[in-house]
Enzyme design. Structure first.
Site, PDB file in Angstrom:
ATOM      1  N   GLU A   1       0.807  -1.219   0.000  1.00  0.00           N
ATOM      2  CA  GLU A   1       0.000   0.000   0.000  1.00  0.00           C
ATOM      3  C   GLU A   1       0.841   1.270   0.000  1.00  0.00           C
ATOM      4  OE1 GLU A   1      -0.538  -2.642   1.870  1.00  0.00           O
ATOM      5  OE2 GLU A   1      -2.645  -3.230   1.711  1.00  0.00           O
TER       6      GLU A   1
ATOM      7  N   GLN B   1      -8.237  -7.027  11.650  1.00  0.00           N
ATOM      8  CA  GLN B   1      -7.817  -5.955  10.743  1.00  0.00           C
ATOM      9  C   GLN B   1      -8.527  -4.634  11.042  1.00  0.00           C
ATOM     10  OE1 GLN B   1      -7.817  -7.465   6.631  1.00  0.00           O
ATOM     11  NE2 GLN B   1      -5.700  -8.090   6.946  1.00  0.00           N
TER      12      GLN B   1
ATOM     13  N   MET C   1      24.188   9.428   1.471  1.00  0.00           N
ATOM     14  CA  MET C   1      24.035  10.661   2.239  1.00  0.00           C
ATOM     15  C   MET C   1      24.321  10.398   3.721  1.00  0.00           C
ATOM     16  SD  MET C   1      23.637  13.798   1.571  1.00  0.00           S
ATOM     17  CE  MET C   1      22.571  14.388   0.264  1.00  0.00           C
TER      18      MET C   1
END
Lengths: 183, 586
Positions: free
Chosen positions: B52, B115, B482
């Protein structure tokens, strides 16, 4: 020996001048589920202070609630708080009553005091002077109801402390602008 | 008469009525009724992602490259929590999204059902607004309102949480009317008095600079056109944030390059020394300002923003103009036109002379190599070989992102899709998928790093399923570059857990996913390899092996002002440049 001062934050623009003010904000909101959580979450999420918070529905048909918040911060932070509140979708209007001036603020408190003999007499005399009402009484206690500005409530509570203060419940500040125009 | 339908049908109908063509999603128990409705129709294309988070970033890529609202559809519980990173990313970068989440039936809410999670509670802080729809009567209004809120004012993500029983319930549908929202009415036109004050300051300015941000791009292509007209009219130099790249063309003569932590020497020095700063759709983020108490100390500041809370948030502003960039830019140009206002040519010529001195430092230069591919060289070659093509660039987050911003030059808005505010590793590939779906015949390249790309690597499967010819151009230096650079700066080169151990063989990995994998480590062979990547009409994963220890420069070290940059010709090591206070910062 002097401890070395903590280095100032290189991001800070207000080095050394912390000018905290207390402001009362009146916030008119849609009375929908979660609206208070949005307001309170905004304060905690952005690190703003809440000194007092009062909320109740004020117009049932229009589903409007008024949230009155007393907050403290630098003038810049207070301005930012107002704008951040205005970003929340269910908020109709934010008014900084302190900035606007000419406002009335009141708080209601219940104050339980226990004692005997002279202390009871003294509690009643002081209550009379502050125009507090007795709303519960027993042989050894009173519960006073007092409405007034925050400072007056604070002062009354301090006077009750040596007499036998048991506990206090306060509503927080409700506020409104003076004059004919709406807040 | 109003049409009667189920809640699930209302969702799909409302998407259609809002002009949505593509949505990104992943099915699950609490959204099955909506998926069943999708099964029976062909108006809306559903793109199945593999996670998702990928759905949210793909929707962002779709939105940012097309100017439309991005839509994702996910299930309750983990479906919603997985989307949270993408929602937060969209909030920080002001990207309009509508995220529809399934929820357990209303009678189970609060029972810790399977859920179940408090989706509106969890997403309250990472959305512009969110709704839990408890009754079918509210659903059509809320769906249309969600689109209104997502795209009006300062755009942002909106969550609509729909319990499963509401999806099954039957009710009357109403279409999107002209919405007069009772509380949310963003201000679009600038205050004419402030406009007049701003124009007066601009006419007098001796050392002005335009500093523009993502707000110009969010306002639509017209804002970029007007911005170019304003630059032409005034002759002022212009710089931009990462999010604003492309609003003014990089080939334009007034362009100073990006500003901020990894911005150019000329842009940052011009910001520091200017006497008038005109910020347009930018928010004075800490990557831009550096040390705040030394930020552009001698300038008056004009700030144009649609969000009143942006003005005076980090930096004290002299003239704040609340409004939409397009309208305010037009107001400014009209005022210049109407008053026949001229800027000061003599002072500006002096100012440009100074800027040219700064430009001559060539702050984006680097030491070229014949042995190893320099990452900057890789981006430069990619730019040269794709120049003039219809190209969209996405990035992940890190050194490669900054090199892309410095060395890939954007001529148009909506062409550079990157995670600016939140800095989300894993953004680039799903965003490329979204951009490719919005622009099927364009070239879409994700300039990536080998560490970031692994954060959403599963979306290669999505690209394969939909035969999306996206190009994943990985600058592989075997480090979270970085992080490694900051450890060199701040922690004496103790590279704690920043080495990319146990990397997969990316070519084989690409092949396993059904993509075309290729690798190049020879500077002499790079051009041919890039051309091969561009010309291969499939998903291509290009493992570009680059110099492992290259630092991303120039750089304003944390805690320093704009005029104390580390330049690429620094002789000694970059360690020791930052003081104790600066080390506290991120």
């Amino acid at each position: 020996m002097n401890a070395p001062a903590a280095p100032p934050s290189p991001y800070s623009s207000a080095l050394g001048k912390v000018n905290l003010e207390s402001h009362t904000l009146s916030v008119l909101v849609d009375n929908e589920p979660g609206v208070l959580a949005r307001v309170v979450g905004l304060f905690s999420g952005r690190g703003y202070n809440i000194e007092s918070l009062t909320v109740a529905e004020v117009a049932h048909a229009e589903h409007l609630s008024r949230i009155t918040i007393v907050t403290s911060g630098t003038p810049e932070a207070i301005e930012q708080i107002g704008h951040q509140l205005e970003r929340l979708v269910p908020i109709h209007k934010v008014t900084d009553l302190t900035l606007r001036g000419q406002s009335i603020e009141r708080e209601l408190a219940m104050i339980k005091v226990a004692g005997k003999g002279y202390d009871r007499d003294e509690a009643l005399r002081l209550a009379d002077a502050f125009r507090a009402r007795v709303i519960d009484a027993s042989i050894e206690s009173f519960v006073f109801e007092l409405t007034g500005a925050v400072a007056k409530v604070d002062q009354f509570i301090e006077l009750m402390r040596p007499i036998g203060l048991v506990e206090v419940s306060r509503t927080g500040v409700a506020a409104m602008s003076r004059g004919k125009d709406p807040t | 008469m109003a049409e009667v339908m189920t809640g699930a049908e209302m969702v799909v109908r409302a998407l259609r009525d809002q002009g949505v063509e593509t949505i990104f999603g992943y099915p699950g128990g609490a959204v099955l009724p909506i998926y069943d409705t999708l099964f029976h129709q062909t108006d809306i294309r559903h793109v199945l992602v593999r996670h998702e988070q990928g759905a949210a970033h793909a929707a962002e890529g779709y939105a940012r490259s097309s100017g439309k609202v991005g839509v994702l559809l996910v299930t309750s519980g983990p479906g919603a929590t997985n989307a949270v990173t993408g929602l937060t990313d969209a909030l920080m970068d002001s990207i309009p999204l509508v995220c529809i989440t399934g929820q357990v039936p209303t009678h189970l809410i609060g029972s810790d059902a399977f859920q179940e999670c408090d989706t509106v509670g969890i997403t309250r802080h990472c959305t512009k607004h969110n709704y839990l729809v408890r009754s079918i009567e509210d659903l059509p209004r809320v769906l249309h309102e969600a689109f209104y809120v997502a795209q009006s004012g300062r755009p942002g993500p909106v969550v609509v949480d729909i319990p499963k029983n509401v999806q099954f319930a039957v009710g009357a549908y109403s279409g999107p009317q002209e919405i007069e929202h009772k509380t949310y009415k963003p201000r679009l036109d600038g205050d004419p008095e402030r406009i007049a004050e701003a124009v007066a300051l601009m006419a007098q300015a001796r050392r002005p600079i335009l500093y523009t941000g993502g707000g110009v791009i969010n306002s639509g292509p017209e804002a970029s056109r007007l911005l170019r007209a304003l630059v032409a009219r005034t002759g002022f130099p212009i710089t931009s944030t990462l999010m604003g790249l492309g609003a003014y063309p990089a080939s334009g003569e007034r362009w100073l390059g990006m500003l901020g932590m990894h911005g150019t020497y000329e842009a940052n020095n011009a910001m520091h020394d200017c006497d008038l700063m005109i910020a347009i759709g930018a928010r004075f983020d800490d990557r831009i300002t550096g040390r705040l108490d030394a930020f552009s100390p001698g300038s008056k500041k004009i700030h144009i923003d649609i969000d009143p809370s942006s003005i005076n948030k980090n930096v004290k502003i002299d003239i704040g103009i609340i409004g939409d960039c397009t309208r305010v830019l037009r107001q400014l140009l009209d005022a210049f036109e109407a008053g026949d206002v001229r800027t000061n040519p003599v002072a500006l010529a002096e100012w440009w002379k100074q800027i040219d001195i700064w430009r001559a430092r060539k702050s984006l230069s680097y030491k070229p190599s014949h042995e190893v591919i320099k990452p900057q060289y890789a981006v430069q070659r990619l730019y040269e070989l794709t120049k003039g093509k219809d190209t969209y660039i996405t990035t992940e987050v890190g050194q490669h992102q900054m090199w892309a911003a410095q060395h890939y030059h954007f001529e148009e808005p909506n062409r550079f899709l990157t995670s600016g505010g939140l800095g989300t590793m894993g953004y680039g590939m799903p965003a490329a998928i979204g951009a490719q779906l919005a622009h099927p015949s364009s070239l879409v390249v994700d300039i990536a790093g080998e560490a970031s790309i692994l954060m959403c690597i599963q979306e290669l499967s999505t690209a394969a399923q939909y035969c999306l010819p996206i190009k994943i151009f990985v600058l592989n230096n075997e480090y979270m570059g970085m992080v490694r650079q900051w450890q060199e700066l701040l922690h004496d080169g103790r590279y704690s857990h920043s080495y990319s151990e146990a990397l997969p063989d990316f070519v084989k990995l690409a092949e396993a996913f059904g993509a075309y994998g290729m690798r190049c480590s020879d500077p002499a062979a790079l051009d041919a390899a890039i051309l091969e990547m561009i010309e291969t009409p499939r998903t291509v994963f290009f493992d570009c092996v680059v110099d492992k220890s290259e630092n991303c420069l120039p750089m304003i070290p944390s805690g320093k002002p704009h005029n104390e940059m580390i330049l690429p010709d620094i002789d000694e090591s970059i360690g020791g440049v930052i003081d104790a206070a600066g080390k506290m910062l991120v």
